[in-house]
Design a protein around this motif. Structure first.
Motif, PDB file in Angstrom:
ATOM      1  N   ILE A  60       0.851  -1.184   0.000  1.00  0.00           N
ATOM      2  CA  ILE A  60       0.000   0.000   0.000  1.00  0.00           C
ATOM      3  C   ILE A  60       0.894   1.244   0.000  1.00  0.00           C
ATOM      4  O   ILE A  60       1.838   1.342   0.781  1.00  0.00           O
ATOM      5  CB  ILE A  60      -1.006   0.004   1.184  1.00  0.00           C
ATOM      6  CG1 ILE A  60      -1.940   1.224   1.095  1.00  0.00           C
ATOM      7  CG2 ILE A  60      -0.320  -0.083   2.532  1.00  0.00           C
ATOM      8  CD1 ILE A  60      -3.149   1.158   2.020  1.00  0.00           C
ATOM      9  N   GLN A  61       0.581   2.138  -0.927  1.00  0.00           N
ATOM     10  CA  GLN A  61       1.282   3.426  -0.927  1.00  0.00           C
ATOM     11  C   GLN A  61       0.516   4.339   0.014  1.00  0.00           C
ATOM     12  O   GLN A  61      -0.609   4.740  -0.256  1.00  0.00           O
ATOM     13  CB  GLN A  61       1.344   4.017  -2.325  1.00  0.00           C
ATOM     14  CG  GLN A  61       2.150   5.316  -2.340  1.00  0.00           C
ATOM     15  CD  GLN A  61       2.385   5.842  -3.741  1.00  0.00           C
ATOM     16  OE1 GLN A  61       2.762   5.102  -4.646  1.00  0.00           O
ATOM     17  NE2 GLN A  61       2.157   7.135  -3.920  1.00  0.00           N
ATOM     18  N   MET A  62       1.142   4.656   1.134  1.00  0.00           N
ATOM     19  CA  MET A  62       0.457   5.443   2.163  1.00  0.00           C
ATOM     20  C   MET A  62       0.525   6.931   1.831  1.00  0.00           C
ATOM     21  O   MET A  62       1.140   7.339   0.855  1.00  0.00           O
ATOM     22  CB  MET A  62       1.072   5.167   3.541  1.00  0.00           C
ATOM     23  CG  MET A  62       0.857   3.744   4.040  1.00  0.00           C
ATOM     24  SD  MET A  62      -0.882   3.261   4.220  1.00  0.00           S
ATOM     25  CE  MET A  62      -1.354   4.158   5.704  1.00  0.00           C
ATOM     26  N   GLU A  63      -0.092   7.732   2.681  1.00  0.00           N
ATOM     27  CA  GLU A  63      -0.183   9.167   2.414  1.00  0.00           C
ATOM     28  C   GLU A  63       1.104   9.912   2.791  1.00  0.00           C
ATOM     29  O   GLU A  63       1.284  11.059   2.376  1.00  0.00           O
ATOM     30  CB  GLU A  63      -1.390   9.768   3.139  1.00  0.00           C
ATOM     31  CG  GLU A  63      -1.518   9.433   4.621  1.00  0.00           C
ATOM     32  CD  GLU A  63      -2.239   8.107   4.867  1.00  0.00           C
ATOM     33  OE1 GLU A  63      -2.407   7.338   3.905  1.00  0.00           O
ATOM     34  OE2 GLU A  63      -2.642   7.845   6.009  1.00  0.00           O
ATOM     35  N   ASP A  64       1.965   9.308   3.545  1.00  0.00           N
ATOM     36  CA  ASP A  64       3.260   9.911   3.864  1.00  0.00           C
ATOM     37  C   ASP A  64       4.134   8.862   4.556  1.00  0.00           C
ATOM     38  O   ASP A  64       3.690   7.732   4.781  1.00  0.00           O
ATOM     39  CB  ASP A  64       3.111  11.182   4.738  1.00  0.00           C
ATOM     40  CG  ASP A  64       2.354  10.922   6.033  1.00  0.00           C
ATOM     41  OD1 ASP A  64       2.474   9.816   6.586  1.00  0.00           O
ATOM     42  OD2 ASP A  64       1.639  11.835   6.502  1.00  0.00           O
ATOM     43  N   ILE A  66       5.264   8.964   7.604  1.00  0.00           N
ATOM     44  CA  ILE A  66       4.839   8.711   8.983  1.00  0.00           C
ATOM     45  C   ILE A  66       3.849   7.553   8.977  1.00  0.00           C
ATOM     46  O   ILE A  66       3.962   6.594   9.755  1.00  0.00           O
ATOM     47  CB  ILE A  66       4.200   9.976   9.594  1.00  0.00           C
ATOM     48  CG1 ILE A  66       5.207  11.122   9.626  1.00  0.00           C
ATOM     49  CG2 ILE A  66       3.647   9.688  10.988  1.00  0.00           C
ATOM     50  CD1 ILE A  66       4.600  12.466  10.048  1.00  0.00           C
ATOM     51  N   ALA A  67       2.887   7.637   8.061  1.00  0.00           N
ATOM     52  CA  ALA A  67       1.871   6.584   7.953  1.00  0.00           C
ATOM     53  C   ALA A  67       2.507   5.258   7.552  1.00  0.00           C
ATOM     54  O   ALA A  67       2.187   4.206   8.116  1.00  0.00           O
ATOM     55  CB  ALA A  67       0.805   6.991   6.937  1.00  0.00           C
ATOM     56  N   ILE A  70       4.270   3.447  10.455  1.00  0.00           N
ATOM     57  CA  ILE A  70       3.464   2.809  11.506  1.00  0.00           C
ATOM     58  C   ILE A  70       2.529   1.763  10.915  1.00  0.00           C
ATOM     59  O   ILE A  70       2.172   0.794  11.586  1.00  0.00           O
ATOM     60  CB  ILE A  70       2.700   3.821  12.397  1.00  0.00           C
ATOM     61  CG1 ILE A  70       2.184   3.110  13.658  1.00  0.00           C
ATOM     62  CG2 ILE A  70       1.612   4.533  11.642  1.00  0.00           C
ATOM     63  CD1 ILE A  70       1.732   4.008  14.774  1.00  0.00           C
ATOM     64  N   ALA A  71       2.181   1.892   9.633  1.00  0.00           N
ATOM     65  CA  ALA A  71       1.359   0.850   9.001  1.00  0.00           C
ATOM     66  C   ALA A  71       2.098  -0.485   9.054  1.00  0.00           C
ATOM     67  O   ALA A  71       1.483  -1.530   9.302  1.00  0.00           O
ATOM     68  CB  ALA A  71       1.038   1.227   7.559  1.00  0.00           C
TER      69      ALA A  71
END
Lengths: 387, 296
Positions: A60-64, A66-67, A70-71
């Protein structure tokens, strides 16, 4: 345990370091990756995104960053082997979660393909400026493991090693690549799955009523469970007791935090890896890592041709640092030369362990390209001349 | 002799007293909790327990994730797989947890500052992706744990320690934000509406996709005291008198003014395929038989 053959592309390949890292992760059994695009690391997640659907993984390409950082910790507690990938600015954003991973003893791999900083710096050009950040970047006391590949083959091999160490010690493991190694294309051999040694997660198998989430085994590492196993675990970044419950006291702090550091410190001999070349008879030893270890070779060769006895110690594991070995070399009176693509980071660690017994020379470089081997040669030579 | 007998008797009565039905969902070994007297968070947790009780869910497969703050402590009191993460980041943690182990019912339980200031970016993206999780936000209009600072939900003119002359920033309308970003279930209740709230939590837990519940709750120690609104009970009376149930209302109009009318109700309840369903459908179309649907 041997690697799951699903996804292991056995054979000889022509890969860059970033892609070799992706293949290493797949071979290691990584099945959850969260990431955010950043040069020069993006190719790692691009290949993961390409390959994961058919090997049973989720990217998953997260929103930043930081996300992303922790993902993957959520993914680890969901039972997967996990990784995130970034470079300087993203690495800075991930620091809080390296701390959370260390505090909650969550096995995970962070890949940092180093570029020149600080700040946005030189996004497409190399550096080794994140070495101290890797060790100390999150607040408080903790320990991590950091590895430094110097070729695409090692990007593959050390990614697998990173996952194995993460599982063995329940710790974040940092793969400290650099732009050169990430973007350099070379032959990479991927062995058959049955020849790839994989460390499985240390799942708890004792009686359920005796289970304590943070009760360590003899090697100071506690076994783990995953969410959904029926243990009703509590995991917190607060200082906690063996049950995982918050415990706001200096006593709990004194019990937990030294163990988090000691599980790496006291197992350091098992973790540390370096390669030496002609160190025994040497007067001068070059201590290097990553791309700089290859740039140093012509300098070492040239000096040897001129009769200077030069050895080479290449760090494969940078953290924990091979303190004892540096102390031994210093005790034997070997002068030390430390070239690195920064203005002095691992140098200070070498200097500290030399205890002032021998001269330690930094060959600094602000990054953006690699050293001219001549700079390293000059440093070797000036020691020889008592400089 | 008589006294001892009486003590024994009292002891026996206590032993045979029926347990509070919510107790089995709590980590009773962690009581007493840290929340102030007449704080609304405990009331919402009680509703959550009641909702779990009738949800039909396997409690071994329910995971709760909190951030940091007063509401961030909820995870630590629930007898479920529970994760107390970093400030603002329970949603991306929950994202990884859910994607790694899709059989889990994942609930994020956190405060307004955690979810909508520091964590706002994660909220909007999780709603956009329609990740299958329930997000419960206890909105007390203020940062409680750190001592009463202004929040992105603080109504205009309310005071806080970092807005001592009154807040002049426009607060979020959380249901409108959630709906705009793609949440499939959106409701707002207050700590006064315990039965409605319990029902809403139960509905949200049964919903596939990103469900969101905002619960207004009194913060007597900081928000109410600073703004001279009385104690928690006074706030409950206020909620009772000023709430208006308006289901399916246009969320754009569900704004909250300082001590003004509170529109509550179920605003959104619609169907939209969740992230993993979309992912599996997409790859099946793309790769055909070569693709094994991902189940964790």
């Amino acid at each position: 345990m041997k690697a799951d053959p699903k996804g292991v592309l056995t054979g000889a390949h022509f890969l860059d370091g970033d892609h070799a890292c992706s293949e290493g992760a797949i071979s290691a059994g990584c099945r959850f990756v969260a990431g955010y695009p950043i040069t020069p690391s993006t190719e790692v997640v691009e290949r993961i995104a390409e390959r994961f659907p058919l090997v049973g993984g989720v990217f998953i390409q997260m929103e930043d960053e930081i996300a992303s950082s922790i993902a993957i910790l959520g993914g680890a507690w969901g039972g997967k082997k996990v990784m995130t990938v970034t470079s300087g600015p993203g690495f800075s954003l991930m620091m809080e979660h390296i701390g959370l991973a260390a505090m909650t003893e969550t096995p995970c791999v962070f890949v940092d393909v180093q570029r020149a900083g600080p700040s946005t710096g030189l996004p497409t050009q190399p550096a080794q400026g994140d070495m101290m950040q890797a060790r100390w970047g999150s607040h408080g006391d903790y320990a991590i493991i950091a590895l430094c590949p110097n070729s695409p083959q090692e990007c593959y091999d050390l990614t697998i090693k990173a996952f194995n160490l993460a599982e063995q010690y329940r710790v974040p493991v940092l793969l400290m690549m650099d732009e050169c190694v990430g973007h350099m294309t070379e032959r990479v051999i991927i062995p058959p799955a049955e020849e790839i040694e994989i460390t499985p997660r240390r799942f708890y198998d004792g009686p359920k009523e005796d289970f304590l989430l943070f009760k360590p085994d003899a090697d100071l590492v506690p076994p783990m469970v995953k969410a959904g196993d029926g243990y009703r675990i509590h995991v917190t970044g607060l200082t906690h007791d063996e049950k995982g419950y918050p415990h706001m006291s200096p006593t709990a702090q004194a019990k937990l935090i030294p163990r988090l550091v000691n599980k790496i410190k006291l197992n350091a001999d098992k973790i540390i890896e370096y390669k030496e070349d002609q160190v025994e008879g040497a007067d001068v030893v070059v201590v290097s890592y990553g791309i700089t270890s290859r740039v140093a070779l012509p300098a070492i060769e040239q000096a040897r041709k001129e009769g200077i006895k030069v050895g080479h110690l290449r760090l494969i594991v940078a953290w924990p640092f091979p303190e004892k070995r540096i102390q031994e070399l210093a005790a034997k009176g070997k002068a030390l030369v430390v070239p690195e693509l920064n203005l002095g980071q691992i140098f200070y660690e070498v200097e500290r362990n030399a205890y002032g017994k021998v001269p330690v020379t930094l060959v600094p470089h602000p990054g953006g390209t690699v050293h001219n081997p001549k700079e390293i040669y000059n440093a070797i030579k000036s020691i020889r001349h008592g400089g | 002799m008589k006294g001892v007998e009486m003590e024994d008797q009292m002891y026996e009565i206590e032993e045979t007293m029926p347990l509070n039905p919510v107790e089995s969902f709590l980590r009773m070994d962690r009581m007493p909790h840290i929340w102030c007297p007449s704080c609304g968070i405990g009331t919402t947790v009680n509703c959550f327990g009641r909702a779990l009780e009738t949800s039909g869910l396997d409690m071994d497969k329910v995971a709760i994730v909190s951030g940091i703050g007063c509401t961030g402590r909820v995870a630590g009191y629930l007898n479920l797989d529970s994760f107390h993460t970093t400030h603002g980041r329970p949603i991306p943690f929950a994202t990884g947890l859910k994607l790694a182990n899709p059989e889990l019912k994942v609930v994020v339980y956190s405060g307004d500052g955690d979810l909508f200031a520091i964590g706002g970016n994660h909220f909007i993206h999780a709603a956009r992706r329609n990740l299958d999780m329930t997000v419960i936000c206890v909105n007390n209009f203020i940062y409680g744990m750190t001592g009463g600072q202004v929040a992105p939900t603080t109504p205009i003119s309310a005071t806080a320690t970092t807005a001592p002359h009154g807040n002049f920033e426009q607060p979020f309308n959380l249901p409108y934000l959630a709906e705009s970003c793609g949440a499939v279930y959106v409701a707002r209740w207050t700590a006064y509406h315990v039965r409605y709230l319990t029902k809403a939590i139960k509905e949200a837990l049964a919903k596939k996709g990103f469900s969101f519940i905002e619960v207004l709750a009194p913060c007597p120690t900081l928000y109410s005291r600073r703004n001279k609104l009385g104690d928690g009970l006074d706030q409950m009376v206020f909620y009772k008198e000023h709430s208006e149930i308006q289901h399916n209302i246009d969320t754009k109009t569900a704004t909250l003014d300082f001590q003004g009318k509170i529109i509550v109700g179920k605003f959104v309840d619609k169907e939209r395929p969740d992230y993993l369903t979309l992912m599996n459908e997409h790859y099946q179309k793309k790769f055909g038989d070569k693709y094994t649907p991902y189940k964790g």
